[in-house]
Design an enzyme around this catalytic site. Structure first.
Site, PDB file in Angstrom:
ATOM      1  N   GLU A 172      10.975   3.690   5.832  1.00 10.80           N
ATOM      2  CA  GLU A 172      11.478   3.820   6.797  1.00 10.80           C
ATOM      3  C   GLU A 172      13.078   3.371   7.039  1.00 10.80           C
ATOM      4  O   GLU A 172      13.656   3.882   7.825  1.00 10.80           O
ATOM      5  CB  GLU A 172      10.802   2.804   7.960  1.00 10.80           C
TER       6      GLU A 172
ATOM      7  N   HIS B 162      -0.354  -4.619  15.527  1.00 11.14           N
ATOM      8  CA  HIS B 162      -0.750  -3.154  15.551  1.00 11.14           C
ATOM      9  C   HIS B 162      -1.058  -2.987  17.154  1.00 11.14           C
ATOM     10  O   HIS B 162      -1.640  -2.145  17.273  1.00 11.14           O
ATOM     11  CB  HIS B 162      -1.868  -2.585  15.072  1.00 11.14           C
TER      12      HIS B 162
HETATM   13  C1  LIG Z   1       6.078  -0.805   7.577  1.00  9.62           C
HETATM   14  C2  LIG Z   1       5.022   0.156   7.850  1.00  9.62           C
HETATM   15  N1  LIG Z   1       4.867   1.487   7.583  1.00  9.62           N
HETATM   16  C3  LIG Z   1       3.838   2.048   8.117  1.00  9.62           C
HETATM   17  C4  LIG Z   1       2.776   1.664   8.137  1.00  9.62           C
HETATM   18  C5  LIG Z   1       1.353   2.605   8.682  1.00  9.62           C
HETATM   19  N2  LIG Z   1       0.402   2.420   7.259  1.00  9.62           N
HETATM   20  C6  LIG Z   1      -0.660   1.820   7.104  1.00  9.62           C
HETATM   21  S1  LIG Z   1      -1.349   2.141   5.774  1.00  9.62           S
HETATM   22  C7  LIG Z   1      -0.440   3.156   5.332  1.00  9.62           C
HETATM   23  C8  LIG Z   1      -0.521   3.771   3.833  1.00  9.62           C
HETATM   24  C9  LIG Z   1      -0.240   2.681   2.844  1.00  9.62           C
HETATM   25  O1  LIG Z   1      -0.645   3.351   1.608  1.00  9.62           O
HETATM   26  P1  LIG Z   1      -0.836   2.409   0.326  1.00  9.62           P
HETATM   27  O2  LIG Z   1       0.488   1.621   0.214  1.00  9.62           O
HETATM   28  O3  LIG Z   1      -0.787   3.459  -0.723  1.00  9.62           O
HETATM   29  O4  LIG Z   1      -1.989   1.691   0.598  1.00  9.62           O
HETATM   30  P2  LIG Z   1      -3.433   2.089   0.804  1.00  9.62           P
HETATM   31  O5  LIG Z   1      -3.714   2.489   2.194  1.00  9.62           O
HETATM   32  O6  LIG Z   1      -3.484   3.523  -0.057  1.00  9.62           O
HETATM   33  O7  LIG Z   1      -4.152   1.147   0.181  1.00  9.62           O
HETATM   34  C10 LIG Z   1       0.623   3.288   6.174  1.00  9.62           C
HETATM   35  C11 LIG Z   1       1.744   4.372   6.302  1.00  9.62           C
HETATM   36  C12 LIG Z   1       2.703   0.172   7.999  1.00  9.62           C
HETATM   37  N3  LIG Z   1       1.498  -0.469   8.256  1.00  9.62           N
HETATM   38  N4  LIG Z   1       3.677  -0.426   7.865  1.00  9.62           N
END
Ligand SMILES: Cc1ncc(C[n+]2csc(CCOP(=O)(O)OP(=O)(O)O)c2C)c(N)n1
Ligand SMILES: [Mg+2]
Lengths: 328, 339
Positions: free
Chosen positions: B66, B135
């Protein structure tokens, strides 16, 4: 560093507990949510990110940790919490929002805190990394034993906090290990679409620390690599970055239609489910019998069932308790 | 009825996507970026269909970076593009706030008006479905407090489309906050009154203009997003007791339509502000001060129905207890008239 039979059984047992815990949560989560799926309803409301398939990351690392070591986890925390020894009854109760939960229902599934075993997690991507670095700094400054481990997803490796934390940990030579659970997806976005290089362990070179990649979602291989990294940190030689290839057998969260997955991907992942593979390994190499297995499955299930029963039977907090614990 | 047959009821999610698509068709400079906004169509549905129509160049899934893509929006906008950027939940902005409040919001001023930063930020707000403290926040005031950004937040699909069109055409940064419970996504539950008729053709709802959504003479209820719906429900309940409540939907927090608020309170002499954002240092205090500063004659001390100053709890009994509601508005009115 090969795990002993006892250590292998510890890992297998915690994989079983974790998987059955998630399967139980998955079922209960759907109570009250059909025919119309509305997250607000049922005994477990809100978002739910399950860890089915990612157990090897948790057990292979946590097998080397003491309760006094620090772990930070993510929005997908249950498998790591279980392997770190978080109180299962109180964790289940927290997920149900009960008074007996770890935080009395204030945190829920993305905010599991168990200070008795130095476990915490958070729902903001990559934001567990700074706190792990800080905990490692605290141990270093207090000349106290202990290492910190930050778990993160592969998607989190593109966050500023990831790069800043690696640099800081390396510059100060802190006893911290960064563990990337690479399940190939950040919600609907594939790793190859979001990440400029194929493997994140290569990024360690930019921060002057060792980087390791563990293929195959294999708990025994994770055990070996993590063991070295943790021993190195305990010797005061600084941080390590590890990326583990793992599988997300569930959706990103409950309710995810997973339309972004290529055809057949899920089937291929299930065919490589690490739990049956571990069972076969134990049978082939460690004299593990069907009777042994049935007994352990039974034992782990009854432990989870008891935790779920504890959660179900516990009372909700009083609404006004919402005002408490903002400050202490 | 011919009018009814022309009804075209849309959710806020679809109204937002439609406004974006219409502007993208007429203005090549408009593009969209953010997490899961491409083929998935946005976690909250407000970019659905855009990827299929405009392709991967103009509808870009980003890495979870971001700080980089918020900063990139500032740079692209200053260089002649018109980025629309989504960050799923308002709670996530901590990781990228510098690009917003030190760059996006200030560059035009620093450049003496010679640089334009026409960015639209989209983000979801609000709770009520047990998603806990990272959230479920609204953070209206966090954005509205900082000079240099416009802030809009619709309560229904008609306003959502018109505000989105106006935001994209505006030459300044605009934060577009949509409340999850109003978005029309079944899995979040849905406020049916947010799903209203939306004209097919493009139109603007002016930024900075409040709307009187129900006329009345005994009390003014001011709200935004979910607060408007609580206000309307409370007004219907008060009407059963012969109390006539006026409900004002601010629609924009910046610029704030103080004139409309003051005009309404001059008429009713009573003011209740409803806000799902935190109680202290927020929208409710700002609105009450604005009325009091003007010396508007009041028949009772103004009241606020806002979120208590606590992190949002996960568990249902605590969260539901803490949220604003029609009940709390009725109780506030009773308090104002009890002596
Ligand atoms: C700073 C931030 N940006 C976006 C999100 C929304 N978000 C929650 S889980 C996720 C994907 C995360 O992917 P990864 O780090 O690969 O973890 P996984 O869900 O695959 O375990 C996103 C974009 C968030 N929680 N925090
Ligand atoms: Mg991932």
């Amino acid at each position: 560093m090969k795990p002993s039979k006892e250590q292998q059984l510890w890992m297998y047992e915690h994989m079983l507990v974790s998987r059955y815990f998630e399967e139980s949560i998955e079922k209960i989560y759907m109570e009250g949510k059909s025919p119309a799926f509305n997250m607000a309803n049922g005994p477990i409301p809100g978002e739910m990110h399950l860890s089915n398939g990612q157990e090897p990351c948790a057990v292979g690392v946590c097998a080397h940790l003491e309760p006094s070591d620090i772990v930070t986890s993510t929005h997908r925390p249950h498998h790591v919490a279980i392997a770190k020894g978080v109180d299962l009854d109180r964790m289940a109760a927290e997920i149900f929002g009960k008074k007996t939960g770890l935080s009395g229902g204030r945190g829920g599934h993305m905010h599991i805190f168990d200070p008795k075993v130095n476990f915490s997690c958070s729902g903001i991507i990559a934001q567990g990394m700074g706190p792990a670095v800080g905990a490692a700094l605290s141990r270093q400054m207090q000349r106290k034993d202990g290492v910190a481990v930050a778990f993160l997803g592969e998607g989190a490796a593109n966050q500023g906090a990831f790069h800043e934390s690696l640099n800081l940990a390396a510059v100060w030579k802190l006893p911290v290990i960064f563990v990337i659970e690479d399940n190939a997806w950040g919600i609907s976005v594939a790793k190859r679409a979001s990440t400029a290089i194929e493997r994140n362990d290569q990024r360690a070179a930019a921060y002057g620390m060792p980087g390791h990649f563990v293929p195959g979602n294999d708990p025994l291989a994770v055990y070996e690599v993590a063991g070295e990294a943790i021993a190195r940190a305990r010797r005061g030689e600084g941080p390590t970055l590890i990326e583990i290839e793992t599988y997300r057998l569930a959706g990103h969260f409950m309710g995810d239609a997973e339309g972004y997955r290529p055809e057949g991907e899920k089937d291929a992942l299930f065919a490589r489910d690490p739990i049956p593979k571990m069972r076969e390994h134990l049978k082939a190499n460690e004299g593990w019998s069907d009777a042994d297995d049935a007994a352990l499955v039974e034992l782990t299930r009854s432990r989870v069932d008891a935790a779920i029963a504890f959660a179900r039977d516990s009372a909700y907090p009083e609404p006004e308790e919402a005002l408490e614990k903002v400050f202490v | 009825m011919t009018v009814a047959s022309k009804e075209r009821k849309l959710t806020i999610a679809r109204a937002m996507a439609e406004a974006i698509a219409q502007e993208m068709r007429i203005d090549e400079r408009v593009f969209v970026m953010g997490e899961d906004i491409g083929p998935l169509g946005g976690v909250f549905g407000n970019t659905r269909g855009l990827y299929d129509e405009f392709g991967a160049e103009r509808v870009r899934d980003t890495p979870i970076s971001e700080t980089a893509f918020m900063g990139a929006a500032v740079g692209a906008a200053s260089d002649g593009m018109r980025p629309i950027v989504e960050l799923m939940f308002v709670d996530f902005f901590g990781v990228c706030f510098d690009a917003i409040y030190n760059l996006m919001a200030k560059n035009t001023y620093f450049a003496g008006g010679e640089v334009q930063v026409p960015v639209v930020l989209m983000t979801s707000t609000g709770g009520g479905y047990s998603d806990a403290g990272q959230h479920s926040q609204c953070l209206h005031a966090t954005f509205a407090h900082l000079p240099g950004m416009k802030v809009v937040a619709p309560s229904n699909a008609y306003d959502a489309k018109g505000l989105m069109t106006a935001a994209i055409r505006d030459n300044n940064p605009v934060i577009f906050m949509f409340h999850k419970a109003l978005q029309g996504m079944g899995w979040l539950g849905t406020e049916k009154d947010a799903i209203v008729h939306v004209p097919e053709e493009a139109y603007e709802v002016p930024i900075g203009k409040a709307a009187v959504v129900r006329e009345g003479s005994d009390v003014t209820i001011v709200g935004i997003t979910s607060g408007v719906h609580h206000g309307l429900k409370a007004a219907r309940r008060l009407a059963e007791r012969g109390v006539s409540a006026e409900v004002l939907d601010l629609r924009s927090l910046v610029p704030l339509d103080r004139e409309s608020i003051i005009a309404s309170v001059r008429k009713t002499g009573r003011l209740i502000v409803v806000d799902e954002d935190y109680h202290s240092y927020g929208m409710s205090g700002e609105i009450i001060s604005s009325v009091v500063e003007q010396g508007v004659p009041l028949r009772a001390a103004p009241q606020r129905v806002a979120y208590p100053d606590i992190p949002i709890p996960f568990t249902r009994p605590m969260e539901q207890w803490a949220l604003p509601s029609a009940d709390k508005i009725v109780t506030a009115f009773e308090k104002m008239t009890s002596h």
